[in-house]
Motif scaffolding. Structure first.
Motif, PDB file in Angstrom:
ATOM      1  N   ASP A 191       0.842  -1.346  -0.074  1.00 58.65           N
ATOM      2  CA  ASP A 191      -0.183   0.003   0.134  1.00 58.65           C
ATOM      3  C   ASP A 191       0.879   1.116   0.005  1.00 58.65           C
ATOM      4  O   ASP A 191       1.847   1.613   0.894  1.00 58.65           O
ATOM      5  CB  ASP A 191      -0.903   0.094   1.220  1.00 58.65           C
ATOM      6  N   THR A 192       0.750   1.837  -1.116  1.00 58.87           N
ATOM      7  CA  THR A 192       1.546   3.195  -1.021  1.00 58.87           C
ATOM      8  C   THR A 192       0.844   4.512  -0.877  1.00 58.87           C
ATOM      9  O   THR A 192       1.417   5.549  -1.236  1.00 58.87           O
ATOM     10  CB  THR A 192       2.064   3.349  -2.581  1.00 58.87           C
ATOM     11  N   SER A 193      -0.341   4.542  -0.493  1.00 61.29           N
ATOM     12  CA  SER A 193      -1.171   5.570  -0.098  1.00 61.29           C
ATOM     13  C   SER A 193      -0.457   6.788   0.743  1.00 61.29           C
ATOM     14  O   SER A 193      -0.372   7.987   0.557  1.00 61.29           O
ATOM     15  CB  SER A 193      -2.591   5.219   0.606  1.00 61.29           C
ATOM     16  N   LYS A 194       0.288   6.344   1.724  1.00 59.03           N
ATOM     17  CA  LYS A 194       1.113   7.276   2.630  1.00 59.03           C
ATOM     18  C   LYS A 194       2.012   7.931   1.951  1.00 59.03           C
ATOM     19  O   LYS A 194       2.469   9.063   1.951  1.00 59.03           O
ATOM     20  CB  LYS A 194       1.495   6.543   3.779  1.00 59.03           C
ATOM     21  N   GLU A 196       2.189   8.502  -1.216  1.00 55.80           N
ATOM     22  CA  GLU A 196       1.592   9.334  -2.565  1.00 55.80           C
ATOM     23  C   GLU A 196       1.069  10.624  -1.587  1.00 55.80           C
ATOM     24  O   GLU A 196       1.202  11.737  -2.359  1.00 55.80           O
ATOM     25  CB  GLU A 196       0.403   8.825  -3.114  1.00 55.80           C
TER      26      GLU A 196
END
Length: 317
Positions: A191-194, A196
């Motif tokens: 998960d790369t949401s942080k 981004e």
């Protein structure tokens, strides 16, 4: 078991720049010519500023540093692009990709801050001319350049180190021609949401921040210029900052569109075209803007040529 079945990526493969193989040589020649123009144009500016005492002023001190940044900035990407246009397998190790991203992003953010410092210099020169020499002393100019480098290094070292702490596994094909932040983050198998959010935050603070400072400076500059009584005075005042304004527009226009646009309108092909704008097209135009539109630089060039010619004749006699 799922973690064990993942293949850890040790190298990335770049996407072919164009789907037409017959264009590879033509593109190589175009980019090679552009790169040589960037190198020669910026090195010429650096040489002229160094050799001519009339250009030893804050404005040209910042321009010298900008030219140095442009040479390093394009050199972090274009030589690799040229090499990959001539080979079938366009690969880079993860370590090499990280190194390229460190250099590219540090120089890019430093340039953002340096352009803001140049806008401040023009603001003082036009809005507070009586105190210009006092305010923009050599020490202050050096501190502004040092601050630009410090911000660029500190912010990007933290950000890029965090990005490359992510696990990369599975597909190793990057839909780009160099290691830019958005396409590399997409390669992470987590998960790369942080990340981004961090990229967006850095873009807003450290790209939009200097841009807002530049905007405010130019609002004050234009307001002051419009109050000047004579048309000649207004033309002369505006000519001292028109080149910088054009460079800012080119640089920030592409940078803001790249890092702040919605994902919904982003495609790998459009990303490549926009990246070419700020990696090749803008650096090609910058030396042209500063030489062709700047009377002092053109005058310094003529003096340097005449001096060199005189020296050559003297040595010959």
């Amino acid at each position: 078991m799922e973690r064990e079945n993942r293949t850890v990526v040790i190298e990335f493969i770049f996407q072919r720049f164009t789907s037409l193989p017959q264009l590879q040589i033509l593109l190589f020649l175009v980019f090679l010519l552009s790169y040589l123009v960037i190198l020669m144009g910026n090195l010429l500016i650096i040489l002229l500023i160094k050799l001519n005492p009339s250009l030893h002023t804050p404005m040209y001190f910042f321009l010298l540093n900008l030219s140095f940044l442009e040479v390093c900035y394009t050199s972090s990407v274009v030589p690799q692009l040229l090499a990959h246009l001539l080979v079938e397998q366009k690969t880079i190790t993860v370590v090499g990709c990280a190194a390229q991203m460190y250099v590219f992003t540090i120089l890019g953010l430093t340039e953002c801050c340096l352009l803001a410092a140049m806008a401040y210099d023009r603001y003082i020169a036009i809005c507070n001319p009586l105190h210009y020499r006092t305010i923009m002393s050599g020490r202050v100019c050096a501190q502004l350049v040092a601050a630009s480098w410090t911000i660029g290094i500190l912010v990007e070292v933290v950000q890029i180190t965090w990005i490359f702490s992510l696990p990369f596994c599975g597909s190793n094909r990057i839909h780009h021609f160099f290691c830019d932040i958005p396409p590399v983050v997409k390669m992470a198998c987590t998960d790369t949401s942080k990340n981004e959010i961090v990229v967006l935050t850095v873009s807003v603070l450290f790209i939009m921040g200097p841009f807002l400072l530049i905007t405010v400076s130019y609002i004050c500059i234009i307001s002051t210029i419009l109050k000047l009584p004579s048309a000649e005075g207004r033309s002369k005042a505006f000519s001292t900052c028109s080149s910088h304004l054009m460079v800012v527009t080119l640089f920030y226009g592409t940078a803001l569109f790249t890092y702040l646009r919605p994902k919904s309108i982003s495609t790998p092909e459009s990303d490549q075209m926009i990246s070419l704008m700020y990696i090749v097209v803008t650096p090609v135009l910058n030396p042209i803007i500063y030489t062709l539109r700047n009377k002092k630089v053109k005058g310094a060039f003529r003096k340097t040529i005449e001096k060199s010619h005189t020296t050559t004749l003297g040595d010959g006699s």
